[in-house]
Design a protein around this motif. Sequence first.
Motif, PDB file in Angstrom:
ATOM      1  N   ALA A  42       0.834  -1.207   0.000  1.00 38.43           N
ATOM      2  CA  ALA A  42       0.000   0.000   0.000  1.00 38.43           C
ATOM      3  C   ALA A  42       0.866   1.254   0.000  1.00 38.43           C
ATOM      4  N   GLU A  43       1.936   1.248   0.782  1.00 41.51           N
ATOM      5  CA  GLU A  43       2.825   2.409   0.819  1.00 41.51           C
ATOM      6  C   GLU A  43       3.518   2.611  -0.523  1.00 41.51           C
ATOM      7  N   ARG A  44       3.934   1.507  -1.174  1.00 44.92           N
ATOM      8  CA  ARG A  44       4.575   1.622  -2.491  1.00 44.92           C
ATOM      9  C   ARG A  44       3.611   2.202  -3.519  1.00 44.92           C
ATOM     10  N   ILE A  45       2.391   1.712  -3.521  1.00 46.91           N
ATOM     11  CA  ILE A  45       1.412   2.172  -4.514  1.00 46.91           C
ATOM     12  C   ILE A  45       1.033   3.627  -4.269  1.00 46.91           C
ATOM     13  N   GLU A  46       0.835   3.997  -3.012  1.00 49.21           N
ATOM     14  CA  GLU A  46       0.499   5.388  -2.710  1.00 49.21           C
ATOM     15  C   GLU A  46       1.653   6.320  -3.066  1.00 49.21           C
ATOM     16  N   ALA A  47       2.896   5.892  -2.794  1.00 48.26           N
ATOM     17  CA  ALA A  47       4.054   6.733  -3.099  1.00 48.26           C
ATOM     18  C   ALA A  47       4.235   6.913  -4.607  1.00 48.26           C
ATOM     19  N   ALA A  48       3.796   5.923  -5.386  1.00 52.40           N
ATOM     20  CA  ALA A  48       3.915   6.000  -6.844  1.00 52.40           C
ATOM     21  C   ALA A  48       2.686   6.638  -7.482  1.00 52.40           C
ATOM     22  N   HIS A  49       1.768   7.130  -6.653  1.00 51.05           N
ATOM     23  CA  HIS A  49       0.538   7.773  -7.127  1.00 51.05           C
ATOM     24  C   HIS A  49      -0.269   6.848  -8.042  1.00 51.05           C
ATOM     25  N   PHE A  50      -0.406   5.593  -7.589  1.00 49.19           N
ATOM     26  CA  PHE A  50      -1.243   4.575  -8.249  1.00 49.19           C
ATOM     27  C   PHE A  50      -0.763   4.224  -9.661  1.00 49.19           C
ATOM     28  N   ALA A  51       0.541   4.224  -9.879  1.00 51.09           N
ATOM     29  CA  ALA A  51       1.108   3.870 -11.185  1.00 51.09           C
ATOM     30  C   ALA A  51       0.823   2.392 -11.481  1.00 51.09           C
ATOM     31  N   GLU A  52       0.415   2.121 -12.710  1.00 49.78           N
ATOM     32  CA  GLU A  52       0.031   0.761 -13.103  1.00 49.78           C
ATOM     33  C   GLU A  52       1.189  -0.222 -12.991  1.00 49.78           C
ATOM     34  N   ASP A  53       2.408   0.204 -13.367  1.00 48.28           N
ATOM     35  CA  ASP A  53       3.543  -0.721 -13.298  1.00 48.28           C
ATOM     36  C   ASP A  53       3.888  -1.086 -11.856  1.00 48.28           C
ATOM     37  N   VAL A  54       3.707  -0.168 -10.934  1.00 48.86           N
ATOM     38  CA  VAL A  54       3.951  -0.466  -9.519  1.00 48.86           C
ATOM     39  C   VAL A  54       2.886  -1.423  -8.993  1.00 48.86           C
ATOM     40  N   ILE A  55       1.649  -1.228  -9.399  1.00 51.50           N
ATOM     41  CA  ILE A  55       0.565  -2.133  -8.991  1.00 51.50           C
ATOM     42  C   ILE A  55       0.838  -3.534  -9.515  1.00 51.50           C
ATOM     43  N   GLU A  56       1.254  -3.642 -10.775  1.00 53.47           N
ATOM     44  CA  GLU A  56       1.563  -4.952 -11.355  1.00 53.47           C
ATOM     45  C   GLU A  56       2.755  -5.599 -10.662  1.00 53.47           C
ATOM     46  N   ALA A  57       3.762  -4.809 -10.275  1.00 52.79           N
ATOM     47  CA  ALA A  57       4.918  -5.341  -9.566  1.00 52.79           C
ATOM     48  C   ALA A  57       4.515  -5.868  -8.189  1.00 52.79           C
ATOM     49  N   CYS A  58       3.641  -5.155  -7.512  1.00 48.40           N
ATOM     50  CA  CYS A  58       3.153  -5.617  -6.201  1.00 48.40           C
ATOM     51  C   CYS A  58       2.354  -6.908  -6.341  1.00 48.40           C
ATOM     52  N   GLN A  59       1.555  -6.999  -7.383  1.00 48.61           N
ATOM     53  CA  GLN A  59       0.786  -8.220  -7.611  1.00 48.61           C
ATOM     54  C   GLN A  59       1.706  -9.385  -7.956  1.00 48.61           C
ATOM     55  N   ALA A  60       2.786  -9.130  -8.703  1.00 57.18           N
ATOM     56  CA  ALA A  60       3.756 -10.186  -9.012  1.00 57.18           C
ATOM     57  C   ALA A  60       4.475 -10.644  -7.743  1.00 57.18           C
ATOM     58  N   ASP A  61       4.835  -9.696  -6.878  1.00 55.97           N
ATOM     59  CA  ASP A  61       5.452 -10.054  -5.600  1.00 55.97           C
ATOM     60  C   ASP A  61       4.504 -10.897  -4.750  1.00 55.97           C
ATOM     61  N   ALA A  62       3.231 -10.558  -4.779  1.00 54.50           N
ATOM     62  CA  ALA A  62       2.235 -11.311  -4.008  1.00 54.50           C
ATOM     63  C   ALA A  62       2.120 -12.743  -4.533  1.00 54.50           C
ATOM     64  N   ARG A  63       2.129 -12.905  -5.847  1.00 51.84           N
ATOM     65  CA  ARG A  63       2.052 -14.259  -6.414  1.00 51.84           C
ATOM     66  C   ARG A  63       3.253 -15.097  -6.011  1.00 51.84           C
ATOM     67  N   GLU A  64       4.432 -14.482  -5.936  1.00 55.30           N
ATOM     68  CA  GLU A  64       5.639 -15.200  -5.510  1.00 55.30           C
ATOM     69  C   GLU A  64       5.524 -15.696  -4.074  1.00 55.30           C
ATOM     70  N   MET A  65       4.773 -14.978  -3.256  1.00 54.54           N
ATOM     71  CA  MET A  65       4.608 -15.355  -1.849  1.00 54.54           C
ATOM     72  C   MET A  65       3.325 -16.166  -1.614  1.00 54.54           C
ATOM     73  N   ASP A  66       2.690 -16.623  -2.682  1.00 57.07           N
ATOM     74  CA  ASP A  66       1.431 -17.390  -2.624  1.00 57.07           C
ATOM     75  C   ASP A  66       0.281 -16.589  -2.032  1.00 57.07           C
ATOM     76  N   TYR A  67       0.271 -15.301  -2.298  1.00 58.82           N
ATOM     77  CA  TYR A  67      -0.832 -14.434  -1.917  1.00 58.82           C
ATOM     78  C   TYR A  67      -1.604 -14.055  -3.175  1.00 58.82           C
ATOM     79  N   ASP A  68      -2.812 -13.592  -2.983  1.00 56.31           N
ATOM     80  CA  ASP A  68      -3.602 -13.055  -4.094  1.00 56.31           C
ATOM     81  C   ASP A  68      -3.923 -11.607  -3.741  1.00 56.31           C
TER      82      ASP A  68
END
Length: 111
Positions: A42-68
């Motif tokens: 949430a802090e990364r996305i807010e700091a990037a002002h909701f940039a799509e590439d940051v959102i996609e990177a966070c979602q990729a990190d979540a998949r690596e940790m078996d999160y959705d």
Amino acid sequence: MEVIIKSFIGVFCLMLLTVTGIGITATSVSARNANAFLTASAERIEAAHFAEDVIEACQADAREMDYDLSVEVYRPGGSKQAAYGSMTLTYDYGISFFDLENTRRIAVDLW
């Protein structure tokens, strides 16, 4: 003979308590890690002002940790700049030794 039976019962109860305690501790750590991941994302996305590439990177990190991780961004009518959003993290929660598993969700609002 009575002492042997009581000793075995005592050892069994001690082992059961130990395994249960370790399972509860591991489950608590898992829940805390999921919460920390959601907060950091949430802090990364807010700091990037909701940039799509940051959102996609966070979602990729979540998949690596078996999160959705699902992120919804709300934009005012006709605007390209996001005003706010919400995130939901879904993860598995439970004590694997006792085969007690379920799915938990954590949500946070983004500003």
